[in-house]
Structures are given as C-alpha cells and as structure tokens.
Write a protein that holds these residues in place. Structure first.
Motif, PDB file in Angstrom:
ATOM      1  N   HIS B  25       0.826  -1.199   0.000  1.00  0.00           N
ATOM      2  CA  HIS B  25       0.000   0.000   0.000  1.00  0.00           C
ATOM      3  C   HIS B  25       0.864   1.253   0.000  1.00  0.00           C
ATOM      4  O   HIS B  25       1.982   1.235   0.497  1.00  0.00           O
ATOM      5  N   SER B  26       0.328   2.317  -0.558  1.00  0.00           N
ATOM      6  CA  SER B  26       1.066   3.567  -0.616  1.00  0.00           C
ATOM      7  C   SER B  26       1.412   4.021   0.790  1.00  0.00           C
ATOM      8  O   SER B  26       0.575   3.969   1.692  1.00  0.00           O
ATOM      9  N   GLY B  27       2.662   4.457   0.970  1.00  0.00           N
ATOM     10  CA  GLY B  27       3.081   4.988   2.258  1.00  0.00           C
ATOM     11  C   GLY B  27       3.603   3.942   3.214  1.00  0.00           C
ATOM     12  O   GLY B  27       4.068   4.275   4.300  1.00  0.00           O
ATOM     13  N   GLU B  28       3.578   2.679   2.820  1.00  0.00           N
ATOM     14  CA  GLU B  28       4.097   1.640   3.699  1.00  0.00           C
ATOM     15  C   GLU B  28       5.622   1.624   3.677  1.00  0.00           C
ATOM     16  O   GLU B  28       6.245   2.009   2.692  1.00  0.00           O
ATOM     17  N   MET B  29       6.210   1.144   4.759  1.00  0.00           N
ATOM     18  CA  MET B  29       7.640   0.863   4.753  1.00  0.00           C
ATOM     19  C   MET B  29       7.780  -0.636   4.992  1.00  0.00           C
ATOM     20  O   MET B  29       7.471  -1.133   6.081  1.00  0.00           O
ATOM     21  N   VAL B  30       8.172  -1.334   3.936  1.00  0.00           N
ATOM     22  CA  VAL B  30       8.159  -2.786   3.970  1.00  0.00           C
ATOM     23  C   VAL B  30       9.587  -3.325   3.904  1.00  0.00           C
ATOM     24  O   VAL B  30      10.381  -2.886   3.073  1.00  0.00           O
ATOM     25  N   GLY B  31       9.894  -4.240   4.805  1.00  0.00           N
ATOM     26  CA  GLY B  31      11.202  -4.893   4.757  1.00  0.00           C
ATOM     27  C   GLY B  31      11.062  -6.280   4.171  1.00  0.00           C
ATOM     28  O   GLY B  31      10.111  -7.003   4.492  1.00  0.00           O
ATOM     29  N   ILE B  32      11.956  -6.639   3.278  1.00  0.00           N
ATOM     30  CA  ILE B  32      11.938  -7.991   2.727  1.00  0.00           C
ATOM     31  C   ILE B  32      13.159  -8.722   3.271  1.00  0.00           C
ATOM     32  O   ILE B  32      14.289  -8.257   3.090  1.00  0.00           O
ATOM     33  N   ILE B 196       6.722   8.570   0.854  1.00  0.00           N
ATOM     34  CA  ILE B 196       7.168   7.692  -0.223  1.00  0.00           C
ATOM     35  C   ILE B 196       7.123   6.243   0.274  1.00  0.00           C
ATOM     36  O   ILE B 196       7.584   5.938   1.367  1.00  0.00           O
ATOM     37  N   THR B 197       6.537   5.390  -0.523  1.00  0.00           N
ATOM     38  CA  THR B 197       6.516   3.974  -0.192  1.00  0.00           C
ATOM     39  C   THR B 197       7.938   3.420  -0.279  1.00  0.00           C
ATOM     40  O   THR B 197       8.630   3.655  -1.264  1.00  0.00           O
ATOM     41  N   VAL B 198       8.364   2.708   0.753  1.00  0.00           N
ATOM     42  CA  VAL B 198       9.728   2.179   0.733  1.00  0.00           C
ATOM     43  C   VAL B 198       9.700   0.657   0.820  1.00  0.00           C
ATOM     44  O   VAL B 198       9.033   0.085   1.667  1.00  0.00           O
ATOM     45  N   LEU B 199      10.414   0.039  -0.114  1.00  0.00           N
ATOM     46  CA  LEU B 199      10.558  -1.413  -0.116  1.00  0.00           C
ATOM     47  C   LEU B 199      12.037  -1.706   0.047  1.00  0.00           C
ATOM     48  O   LEU B 199      12.835  -1.302  -0.782  1.00  0.00           O
ATOM     49  N   CYS B 200      12.374  -2.395   1.126  1.00  0.00           N
ATOM     50  CA  CYS B 200      13.778  -2.484   1.473  1.00  0.00           C
ATOM     51  C   CYS B 200      14.208  -3.933   1.706  1.00  0.00           C
ATOM     52  O   CYS B 200      13.656  -4.594   2.578  1.00  0.00           O
ATOM     53  N   ASN B 201      15.162  -4.392   0.916  1.00  0.00           N
ATOM     54  CA  ASN B 201      15.722  -5.726   1.165  1.00  0.00           C
ATOM     55  C   ASN B 201      16.709  -5.663   2.305  1.00  0.00           C
ATOM     56  O   ASN B 201      17.599  -4.827   2.310  1.00  0.00           O
ATOM     57  N   LEU B 202      16.547  -6.553   3.232  1.00  0.00           N
ATOM     58  CA  LEU B 202      17.474  -6.560   4.364  1.00  0.00           C
ATOM     59  C   LEU B 202      17.825  -8.004   4.634  1.00  0.00           C
ATOM     60  O   LEU B 202      17.012  -8.902   4.421  1.00  0.00           O
ATOM     61  N   VAL B 215       6.786  -6.817   7.352  1.00  0.00           N
ATOM     62  CA  VAL B 215       7.930  -7.626   6.942  1.00  0.00           C
ATOM     63  C   VAL B 215       7.460  -8.735   6.020  1.00  0.00           C
ATOM     64  O   VAL B 215       6.434  -9.375   6.271  1.00  0.00           O
ATOM     65  N   ILE B 216       8.197  -8.913   4.922  1.00  0.00           N
ATOM     66  CA  ILE B 216       7.907 -10.019   4.011  1.00  0.00           C
ATOM     67  C   ILE B 216       9.097 -10.958   4.056  1.00  0.00           C
ATOM     68  O   ILE B 216      10.244 -10.525   3.918  1.00  0.00           O
TER      69      ILE B 216
END
Lengths: 291, 270
Positions: B25-32, B196-202, B215-216
């Motif tokens: 969703h817009s505005g989410e901060m998601v960690g993968i 800003i929607t952030v998708l971050c690989n960690l 978290v995904i």
C-alpha cells in the motif's frame, strides 16, 4: 603424515591433479608443435633464409653509406647548408604532414567515439547493430592506409586531401576498436544506477560509460596521433601529400644525400612529438592513479 | 498501491521467483528478509524493470508496470527510485553531477548530453544533499567518499527523481553499523515525511523489526511470511532462514548493530 596422505580426499585430489597436469602438458605440446610448424611455413613462404640475410646485409650498408653527405670539419657550415639546400621546402612539407596527421587524428577520434558505443557488446542489446558497427570498424581498420591513399589519389588527385581522408578512415576504425575495448571493461554498476533512474541509452553512455573510459580514450588518442604522424610520412609515397612525396622522389631518382637529409628531419620531428606525447600520456595516467 | 500477481522469474532452469503475489500500500515501509539467493534482489529488480519478469504482472495504481516499454518504462523508472548495495554512483563524477543523474529523465536528451541542467535542478539537488547531510561534499568526486557517504548520495539521487516508490536493495549490507543506522534512519524519514513507499531488502532481522511496518519473508523464490514485525516468532524466522534443524538459531547472528547498540532507539539522523 604418511597416513594422512592415504586419506580419500587427498588421493582424489592427487588423481585429479595428475589428470589436469597431463592435460596441460599435452595441450602445451600440441600447440607448441603447431606453432613451430606455422613458423617454419611462414619462413618458407616469405623466402626467409639466414644465408640470404647474411649476403644482403652488406649491400644494405652500402646503400646507407651512399646516402651520407660529404661533411668536412673545415667547411662544416657550408657543407650542412649544401646538404640541407631544400630545408625551407622540406620544413613546409613536414608541416603539411603534421597537419594531415593531426586532423586525421581529430576526425578519427570523433568518428571512433561515435562508433565505439554501439560497437561494444555490453552496451547494446540489438545484436545486428553491434555486428554491423563492429564489422564496419574492422573493414576501415584492416585495409592499410596506403591502399586508401591510392584510391583517394585517383579520386581527388595528388595532394594532402587524399592523405587526410585515407588516414581519417583508418583512424576511425582503429579508434572505434580501441575505445570499444575500453568500454567493454568498465564497471557496469554505475550504468545500472542510471538505468534504474530512467536515463535513456544516450544518457547512460554519456554519464555512465564516458567518464569511466575518458582517461583511456585520451591516451589511445595521443597514441594514434604518434602513429598517424609516422603513417602520414609514408602515404606521401603514393602521392597523398606531405614530406613522403618528396622522400619518394629522392629515393626513386637516387638523390642520395636528400634521402638522409629528409629522413633525419622526419626522425627528429617524430622523436620530439613522441617524447612530448609520451610525457603527456604519463601525466594523464599518473594523475588518474593518484586520485 | 503496488500489486504483484503470480510473478515468476526464471534464469535458465533456475526459478528465482515463483508465484509471488503481493500488495504494497502507498506509504508503507516494507522490509523484505531472507537468505542470500532467496529472490529478494530479483523481486526488486523486476519491480524497477532492471530485469524483466518471466510471467505474472506488476502494476502501480493503474499502470501495468510489467508491460511498459521505451519512454513509458523510463517514466516508470523515474517514479520508482532505486538504491543498491554497491551504491552504483558514477565514481569519476562529482557528487552534484551524480545527484543530477536523477533528473536526466526529466530533461531533453541533447541538452542533458551537454551536461546542461537548469538552475532549479541544481537547487533541488543541493537541498536534497542537505537533507542527507552531504551538501558540503557537492563538488567532490564520488569515489573519494566513504561507503556510508556514497549511499547517502545515492539516496539523494533517487530522491531528486521525485519518486512515489523507493526500492532499496540491501542498502546497508556494505556499511558499518553506525553508517547502516544512519542510512536506515534516512530511509524511514523519507517514508514518514515524504510519504514515499519504501521497499527495502534486508538480510538482518533486527533492522527489519526496528524500521519496518511490515515484513515479508522470502525463501527459495517464494513469499513464506507476510505480516507485522511483531508476528515474527522464532518458528517463522527459522522457516524463512531455513534453519529448522538448528535448535540454537540465534537472531543476533543476523544483527547489524554493535554489541552496545543492541537495542536501537528511535533516533533522527545525527
């Protein structure tokens, strides 16, 4: 230790190691034999024998001695003036030769730069485009300058224009090849960074590739200039302008002293330019390595 | 909203992504999170279209991202900023020019090739550099900077694209703990302040726990977990990292933080 050497992993490796070494030795032997055969064939076809070399060397000396001017210590200034009676004219022709080389280098660098990006395998997706550019560069590069010069002398008449065109065409192909090799060795991560932000192909080439290869391009271009000056002196032999035309004239009419006078002038000028350009090149490389 | 449906990516016979279906969703901060080779990078590269999906669809709001070509594709890439583990700056260009690279897609090709950018672009770039505290380095060459500084410049480059979505592919994997935290703080601020929607690989669990709303977990190209960080119990963690048989799996092993930093506190960039 002996026991350890009997362990399975050690034995397995030992066997693989022997196989690999045997393979390398056979490969060395086969290619060594092939190379020897090729060398022998080449010598045979080009009629190279040491006996002939031995026989002919003194004759070469004779010719060289004949080109030497008569210089006497007592009348040295006058003798040199006599030897270099055509100095003003030769200087002008030498200057023509330099101009031909410089312009050809400039045009060659521009053409090569335009051509080098589509001629780099890692920079174009379209294989046909790559293939066409690569082959085009190859054709322009592999035909000797003298051949082009002959063609252009027929088309444009005797004079520097023919020489300039001949050198330019050869330079474009040669520079495209050198530049594109540099392009193929770059770090591609920055390109990815640019692509990911929506830059188009031209922008990726300009800002991702060019800054990385610029030092290489500069040194390759200076190097091409040195080569072009040498070539420019030669292509005059077929009427393409410059000092070469005069040298050819002197050789074919056996004006022995003129030959040595002109050759010395050419050698001196080329050495001077080589030295300067080498310094310049090293300075560029050195500055790169410091930062 | 970013919608990913049945996404698949094959490299030869290897399936790097299998049947990935996600909604961000817009505005989410998601960690993968996930092990190396789990498909995290491949997923982000498909979203930015640095790599093309083999099957499935990606769409952003109503844009069919996975079908875009040419100019439309580049315009998508502009809206979808990306930062990388290796920063991917142009080493021999100065910081300012590197940031201006984020404006290339807004500019006329011919003018941009001459390195001509309007004053607004330079102003935007310097203000953005100020945000990531790199303005004083604007005229320095990118390869003279430390890793953490380069990553901040890379973030600035992504920000001047005025993106709606920011993808970060292992942004802190090459950084020391202090710089890692600084970069993560900036990413979260971007997420909160700019929306800003952030998708971050960690690959570290505690970073994901600390910074992300969601978290995904990925394993072998599949999504095996999708939920709030608080739902990550040791069972799911083992499933993601594939350590079922290791009774002593210690979360600290995947930690980025220094010993005395063990409990990161919410902080603004210092």
């Amino acid at each position: 230790m002996h026991e350890a050497m009997q362990q399975k992993s050690v034995l397995d490796f030992e066997a693989a190691f022997r196989r690999e070494r045997l393979r390398q030795r056979i490969q060395f032997l086969v290619f060594g034999l092939l190379f020897a055969l090729a060398t022998w064939l080449a010598a045979d076809i080009s009629q190279f024998t040491f006996a002939r070399l031995w026989e002919a060397t003194p004759r070469m000396g004779d010719y060289l001695v004949r080109t030497l001017p008569e210089l006497h210590l007592m009348s040295l200034p006058g003798d040199i003036a006599y030897w270099y009676y055509g100095f003003d004219r030769w200087l002008k022709l030498l200057f023509d030769t330099l101009l031909i080389a410089l312009l050809a280098t400039l045009f060659g660098a521009i053409g090569g730069l335009l051509l080098c990006f589509p001629a780099s395998r890692n920079l174009v997706k379209n294989y046909t485009l790559y293939f066409v550019c690569r082959r085009f560069a190859e054709i322009t590069r592999t035909v000797p300058e003298v051949v082009y010069a002959l063609i252009f002398v027929v088309a444009f008449g005797v004079g520097p224009m023919a020489g300039l065109l001949a050198l330019t065409i050869h330079s474009i192909g040669a520079q495209a090849k050198l530049y594109s090799e540099a392009n193929e060795n770059i770090d591609e991560n920055p390109l990815e960074g640019l692509r990911a932000s929506g830059a188009n192909w031209f922008q990726v080439m300009r800002f991702g590739v060019l800054p990385q290869v610029l030092p290489n391009i500069t040194t390759y271009t200076l190097w091409r200039m040195e080569l072009n000056i040498r070539s420019a002196a030669i292509i005059g032999f077929v009427g393409a302008g410059g000092i070469g035309q005069e040298l050819y004239h002197a050789i074919s009419f056996n004006y022995y002293e003129d030959i040595s006078a002109i050759v010395l002038m050419v050698v001196f000028t080329i050495s001077l330019i080589d030295l300067t350009s080498e310094r310049l090149r090293h300075r560029i490389i050195g500055r790169e390595n410091l930062t | 909203m970013l919608q990913i449906r049945n996404l698949e990516k094959r490299f030869g016979t290897l399936k790097a992504l299998q049947d990935v279906t996600l909604e961000i969703h817009s505005g989410e901060m998601v960690g993968i999170i996930g092990r190396s080779g789990a498909g995290k990078s491949t997923l982000l590269r498909c979203i930015n279209r640095l790599g093309n999906p083999s099957a499935g669809t990606i769409s952003w709001h109503d844009d069919p991202v996975s079908q875009l070509k040419g100019r439309a594709l580049r315009q998508w890439q502009r809206r979808c900023g990306m930062i990388f583990q290796q920063f991917n700056l142009v080493p021999r260009l100065d910081v300012m020019t590197n940031v201006l690279m984020g404006r290339l897609s807004y500019r006329n090709t011919l003018l941009s090739l001459l390195r001509w950018f309007p004053r607004e672009d330079r102003a935007r770039a310097i203000l953005t550099l100020e945000r990531v505290e790199m303005a004083q380095f604007a005229l320095q060459r990118a390869d003279s900077l430390s890793g953490g500084q380069q990553q901040r410049v890379a973030i600035a480059r992504a920000l001047v694209q005025q993106p709606q979505l920011l993808l970060a592919d292992e942004p802190i994997a090459s950084l020391d703990p202090h710089n890692a935290r600084r970069v993560m703080d900036i990413l979260r601020r971007i997420n909160r302040e700019d929306g800003i929607t952030v998708l971050c690989n960690l690959h570290t669990l505690d970073t994901a726990r600390h910074y992300c709303d969601r978290v995904i977990g990925m394993r072998d190209g599949c999504v095996v977990f999708d939920g709030a960080p608080s739902q990550l119990d040791s069972g799911t963690v083992r499933q993601i990292y594939g350590v079922e048989h290791d009774a002593d799996f210690n979360e600290g092993v995947t930690s980025t933080w220094l010993e005395n930093d063990a409990a990161p506190v919410a902080c603004t960039a210092t």
